[in-house]
Motif scaffolding. Structure first.
Motif, PDB file in Angstrom:
ATOM      1  N   ILE A 256       0.868  -1.189   0.000  1.00 14.25           N
ATOM      2  CA  ILE A 256       0.000   0.000   0.000  1.00 14.25           C
ATOM      3  C   ILE A 256       0.900   1.232   0.000  1.00 14.25           C
ATOM      4  CG2 ILE A 256      -1.704   1.298   1.379  1.00 14.25           C
ATOM      5  CD1 ILE A 256      -2.379  -1.496   2.715  1.00 14.25           C
ATOM      6  N   SER A 257       0.570   2.226  -0.813  1.00 15.62           N
ATOM      7  CA  SER A 257       1.374   3.466  -0.783  1.00 15.62           C
ATOM      8  C   SER A 257       0.487   4.685  -0.953  1.00 15.62           C
ATOM      9  CB  SER A 257       2.440   3.435  -1.888  1.00 15.62           C
ATOM     10  OG  SER A 257       1.871   3.766  -3.142  1.00 15.62           O
ATOM     11  N   ASP A 258       1.062   5.846  -0.682  1.00 16.67           N
ATOM     12  CA  ASP A 258       0.459   7.153  -0.993  1.00 16.67           C
ATOM     13  C   ASP A 258      -0.964   7.297  -0.443  1.00 16.67           C
ATOM     14  OD1 ASP A 258       2.550   8.506  -2.996  1.00 16.67           O
ATOM     15  OD2 ASP A 258       2.481   6.349  -3.353  1.00 16.67           O
ATOM     16  N   VAL A 259      -1.051   7.167   0.886  1.00 22.34           N
ATOM     17  CA  VAL A 259      -2.336   7.319   1.585  1.00 22.34           C
ATOM     18  C   VAL A 259      -2.564   8.795   1.935  1.00 22.34           C
ATOM     19  CG1 VAL A 259      -3.711   6.566   3.581  1.00 22.34           C
ATOM     20  CG2 VAL A 259      -2.103   4.970   2.516  1.00 22.34           C
ATOM     21  N   HIS A 260      -1.481   9.523   2.191  1.00 19.51           N
ATOM     22  CA  HIS A 260      -1.502  10.963   2.493  1.00 19.51           C
ATOM     23  C   HIS A 260      -2.446  11.304   3.651  1.00 19.51           C
ATOM     24  CE1 HIS A 260       1.163  12.322  -0.769  1.00 19.51           C
ATOM     25  NE2 HIS A 260       0.686  11.276  -1.422  1.00 19.51           N
ATOM     26  N   LEU A 261      -2.290  10.571   4.760  1.00 12.66           N
ATOM     27  CA  LEU A 261      -3.034  10.917   5.981  1.00 12.66           C
ATOM     28  C   LEU A 261      -2.619  12.329   6.394  1.00 12.66           C
ATOM     29  CD1 LEU A 261      -2.636   7.598   8.028  1.00 12.66           C
ATOM     30  CD2 LEU A 261      -4.656   8.330   6.746  1.00 12.66           C
ATOM     31  N   GLY A 262      -3.587  13.115   6.868  1.00 10.72           N
ATOM     32  CA  GLY A 262      -3.321  14.506   7.229  1.00 10.72           C
ATOM     33  C   GLY A 262      -3.815  15.472   6.170  1.00 10.72           C
ATOM     34  N   THR A 263      -4.368  14.916   5.069  1.00  7.40           N
ATOM     35  CA  THR A 263      -4.921  15.761   4.004  1.00  7.40           C
ATOM     36  C   THR A 263      -6.409  15.461   3.835  1.00  7.40           C
ATOM     37  OG1 THR A 263      -4.573  14.208   2.179  1.00  7.40           O
ATOM     38  CG2 THR A 263      -2.710  15.602   2.758  1.00  7.40           C
ATOM     39  N   ARG A 264      -7.130  16.427   3.300  1.00  8.55           N
ATOM     40  CA  ARG A 264      -8.565  16.265   3.059  1.00  8.55           C
ATOM     41  C   ARG A 264      -8.815  15.205   1.970  1.00  8.55           C
ATOM     42  NH1 ARG A 264      -9.459  21.100   2.851  1.00  8.55           N
ATOM     43  NH2 ARG A 264     -10.609  21.571   4.738  1.00  8.55           N
ATOM     44  N   ALA A 265      -7.857  15.080   1.050  1.00  8.62           N
ATOM     45  CA  ALA A 265      -8.034  14.190  -0.108  1.00  8.62           C
ATOM     46  C   ALA A 265      -7.877  12.705   0.232  1.00  8.62           C
ATOM     47  CB  ALA A 265      -7.032  14.565  -1.195  1.00  8.62           C
ATOM     48  N   SER A 266      -7.240  12.409   1.364  1.00  6.21           N
ATOM     49  CA  SER A 266      -6.997  11.011   1.728  1.00  6.21           C
ATOM     50  C   SER A 266      -8.318  10.257   1.914  1.00  6.21           C
ATOM     51  CB  SER A 266      -6.197  10.950   3.038  1.00  6.21           C
ATOM     52  OG  SER A 266      -5.952   9.613   3.393  1.00  6.21           O
ATOM     53  N   GLN A 267      -8.456   9.136   1.193  1.00  3.52           N
ATOM     54  CA  GLN A 267      -9.681   8.332   1.303  1.00  3.52           C
ATOM     55  C   GLN A 267      -9.487   7.254   2.383  1.00  3.52           C
ATOM     56  OE1 GLN A 267     -12.253   7.605  -2.002  1.00  3.52           O
ATOM     57  NE2 GLN A 267     -10.842   8.557  -3.441  1.00  3.52           N
ATOM     58  N   ALA A 268      -9.265   7.737   3.605  1.00  2.55           N
ATOM     59  CA  ALA A 268      -8.977   6.856   4.734  1.00  2.55           C
ATOM     60  C   ALA A 268     -10.137   5.915   5.036  1.00  2.55           C
ATOM     61  CB  ALA A 268      -8.626   7.693   5.962  1.00  2.55           C
ATOM     62  N   ASP A 269     -11.369   6.376   4.815  1.00  6.21           N
ATOM     63  CA  ASP A 269     -12.533   5.518   5.088  1.00  6.21           C
ATOM     64  C   ASP A 269     -12.525   4.296   4.169  1.00  6.21           C
ATOM     65  OD1 ASP A 269     -12.928   7.253   2.964  1.00  6.21           O
ATOM     66  OD2 ASP A 269     -15.047   7.622   3.381  1.00  6.21           O
ATOM     67  N   GLN A 270     -12.122   4.491   2.902  1.00  8.59           N
ATOM     68  CA  GLN A 270     -12.027   3.373   1.958  1.00  8.59           C
ATOM     69  C   GLN A 270     -10.902   2.417   2.370  1.00  8.59           C
ATOM     70  OE1 GLN A 270     -14.160   2.651  -0.249  1.00  8.59           O
ATOM     71  NE2 GLN A 270     -15.122   4.517  -1.002  1.00  8.59           N
ATOM     72  N   LEU A 271      -9.767   2.986   2.800  1.00 14.48           N
ATOM     73  CA  LEU A 271      -8.632   2.159   3.225  1.00 14.48           C
ATOM     74  C   LEU A 271      -8.993   1.357   4.473  1.00 14.48           C
ATOM     75  CD1 LEU A 271      -5.733   1.175   3.003  1.00 14.48           C
ATOM     76  CD2 LEU A 271      -4.985   3.258   4.175  1.00 14.48           C
ATOM     77  N   LEU A 272      -9.712   1.994   5.383  1.00 16.53           N
ATOM     78  CA  LEU A 272     -10.144   1.312   6.607  1.00 16.53           C
ATOM     79  C   LEU A 272     -11.048   0.129   6.266  1.00 16.53           C
ATOM     80  CD1 LEU A 272      -9.942   1.475   9.699  1.00 16.53           C
ATOM     81  CD2 LEU A 272     -11.971   2.935   9.664  1.00 16.53           C
ATOM     82  N   ASP A 273     -11.969   0.350   5.350  1.00 15.22           N
ATOM     83  CA  ASP A 273     -12.866  -0.698   4.856  1.00 15.22           C
ATOM     84  C   ASP A 273     -12.040  -1.853   4.270  1.00 15.22           C
ATOM     85  OD1 ASP A 273     -15.265  -1.925   4.085  1.00 15.22           O
ATOM     86  OD2 ASP A 273     -15.367  -0.851   2.179  1.00 15.22           O
ATOM     87  N   PHE A 274     -11.038  -1.509   3.450  1.00 10.81           N
ATOM     88  CA  PHE A 274     -10.155  -2.497   2.832  1.00 10.81           C
ATOM     89  C   PHE A 274      -9.387  -3.296   3.888  1.00 10.81           C
ATOM     90  CE2 PHE A 274      -5.722  -3.198   1.258  1.00 10.81           C
ATOM     91  CZ  PHE A 274      -5.991  -4.227   0.377  1.00 10.81           C
ATOM     92  N   LEU A 275      -8.836  -2.593   4.889  1.00 10.82           N
ATOM     93  CA  LEU A 275      -8.055  -3.261   5.938  1.00 10.82           C
ATOM     94  C   LEU A 275      -8.917  -4.183   6.797  1.00 10.82           C
ATOM     95  CD1 LEU A 275      -5.730  -0.297   7.039  1.00 10.82           C
ATOM     96  CD2 LEU A 275      -5.030  -2.353   5.778  1.00 10.82           C
ATOM     97  N   ARG A 276     -10.191  -3.830   6.942  1.00 10.06           N
ATOM     98  CA  ARG A 276     -11.115  -4.691   7.703  1.00 10.06           C
ATOM     99  C   ARG A 276     -11.441  -5.969   6.941  1.00 10.06           C
ATOM    100  NH1 ARG A 276     -14.821   0.355   9.289  1.00 10.06           N
ATOM    101  NH2 ARG A 276     -13.988   0.817  11.372  1.00 10.06           N
ATOM    102  N   GLU A 277     -11.483  -5.859   5.597  1.00  2.74           N
ATOM    103  CA  GLU A 277     -11.906  -6.978   4.751  1.00  2.74           C
ATOM    104  C   GLU A 277     -10.759  -7.904   4.339  1.00  2.74           C
ATOM    105  OE1 GLU A 277     -14.963  -7.794   3.743  1.00  2.74           O
ATOM    106  OE2 GLU A 277     -16.058  -6.062   4.509  1.00  2.74           O
ATOM    107  N   THR A 278      -9.504  -7.471   4.573  1.00  7.50           N
ATOM    108  CA  THR A 278      -8.355  -8.264   4.118  1.00  7.50           C
ATOM    109  C   THR A 278      -7.395  -8.557   5.262  1.00  7.50           C
ATOM    110  OG1 THR A 278      -7.310  -6.202   3.436  1.00  7.50           O
ATOM    111  CG2 THR A 278      -8.329  -7.488   1.703  1.00  7.50           C
ATOM    112  N   GLU A 279      -6.716  -9.678   5.145  1.00  9.36           N
ATOM    113  CA  GLU A 279      -5.661 -10.053   6.081  1.00  9.36           C
ATOM    114  C   GLU A 279      -4.412 -10.360   5.268  1.00  9.36           C
ATOM    115  OE1 GLU A 279      -5.718  -9.880   9.317  1.00  9.36           O
ATOM    116  OE2 GLU A 279      -7.861  -9.397   9.440  1.00  9.36           O
ATOM    117  N   ALA A 280      -3.243 -10.189   5.882  1.00 11.60           N
ATOM    118  CA  ALA A 280      -1.985 -10.509   5.200  1.00 11.60           C
ATOM    119  C   ALA A 280      -0.939 -10.904   6.231  1.00 11.60           C
ATOM    120  CB  ALA A 280      -1.499  -9.300   4.405  1.00 11.60           C
ATOM    121  N   ASP A 281      -0.014 -11.773   5.803  1.00 14.02           N
ATOM    122  CA  ASP A 281       1.104 -12.146   6.685  1.00 14.02           C
ATOM    123  C   ASP A 281       2.047 -10.952   6.838  1.00 14.02           C
ATOM    124  OD1 ASP A 281      -0.011 -14.685   6.628  1.00 14.02           O
ATOM    125  OD2 ASP A 281       1.270 -15.364   4.982  1.00 14.02           O
ATOM    126  N   THR A 282       2.255 -10.234   5.723  1.00 17.34           N
ATOM    127  CA  THR A 282       3.145  -9.060   5.710  1.00 17.34           C
ATOM    128  C   THR A 282       2.477  -7.922   4.959  1.00 17.34           C
ATOM    129  OG1 THR A 282       5.082 -10.519   5.671  1.00 17.34           O
ATOM    130  CG2 THR A 282       5.457  -8.219   5.065  1.00 17.34           C
TER     131      THR A 282
END
Length: 265
Positions: free
Chosen positions: A11-37
């Protein structure tokens, strides 16, 4: 599609701290996926924007909490700082809350291929040699991103899907298309210097997976416009995850079920 368990996520270029960051979408993605690394391939936190006053809604905080929770549950997280979070680069080689900070990494896939993992800003001539130009470009880009919000508010009222003005403009400008090509070539050349099979990077907000004369070039994209990530499956093959497509598909299925239920009633 795009959900479940992966051997590795990039995952790259999330730009937390900006209005443009789609953190809600990323949060949804992180809830729905698991990874070893999980590799965080730079520009996760936008310190350039934070210096001018952070935009920090709850969803952005929740993303960081979710990542830390994944570490506690046994996920290995490697954070490779980019130019927007370069303030963390002096700490490379250290661990923070179980997250490993590294300047770059070599990832070995399940089938034994080796990939250089690097943010990529070192190969961006604009960032390297004319920082003021990069800042200027950053402001113009921010304006185009800001325009995405009112545009998409109107589009939603007419029942139309999400459309990114900034991404559209970027791909219509000939110099931007040439720049993307030059960037991809530079990163592929760097992979050859490291004698690896491929490179996984971010920085230019343009998701891609292509063969560059025998080098597999992968770009994670971003969570500002396209909401994309790269997933490595158990067999070592890669998948370009386009989260907005997954969400759209999910919404269509829900709408179809609702329509079916209403017909039955």
């Amino acid at each position: 599609m795009g959900m479940g368990h992966y051997r590795t996520l990039f995952i790259s270029d999330v730009h937390l701290g900006t209005r443009a960051s789609q953190a809600d979408q990323l949060l949804d993605f992180l809830r729905e996926t698991e990874a070893d690394t999980i590799y965080l391939v730079g520009d996760i936190i936008d310190f350039w924007r934070i210096r001018r006053g952070a935009i920090w809604p709850q969803a952005q905080n929740d993303v960081l909490q979710k990542l830390l929770r994944k570490v506690r549950k046994g996920t290995r997280i490697v954070f490779i700082p980019g130019n927007h979070d370069e303030g963390l680069r002096p700490y490379c080689g250290q661990h923070f809350g179980g997250i490993e900070l590294e300047h770059q990494a070599v990832h070995t896939t399940a089938d034994g291929k080796r990939y250089l993992v690097i943010h990529g800003d070192e190969f961006d001539v604009v960032v390297r040699y004319a920082r003021w130009l990069a800042f200027l470009g950053d402001r113009g880009y921010e304006l185009a991103l800001w325009m995405n919000h009112p545009l998409n508010f109107i589009r939603r009222r007419f029942g139309l899907g999400y459309w990114s003005l900034s991404a559209h403009l970027k791909l219509r400008v000939k110099t931007a298309v040439n720049f993307i090509g030059e960037f991809e070539k530079s990163l592929s050349d760097e992979a050859r210097r490291h004698e690896v099979d491929g490179v996984i990077c971010g920085h230019i907000h343009h998701a891609a997976s292509r063969d560059m004369e025998g080098v597999h070039y992968l770009n994670c994209g971003d969570w500002v416009e396209s909401c994309t990530a790269i997933g490595e499956r158990a067999d070592g093959s890669f998948e370009m995850i386009r989260w907005l497509d997954v969400v759209r598909e999910r919404e269509q299925k829900t709408a179809a079920k609702l329509a079916e239920a209403l017909q039955v009633a």
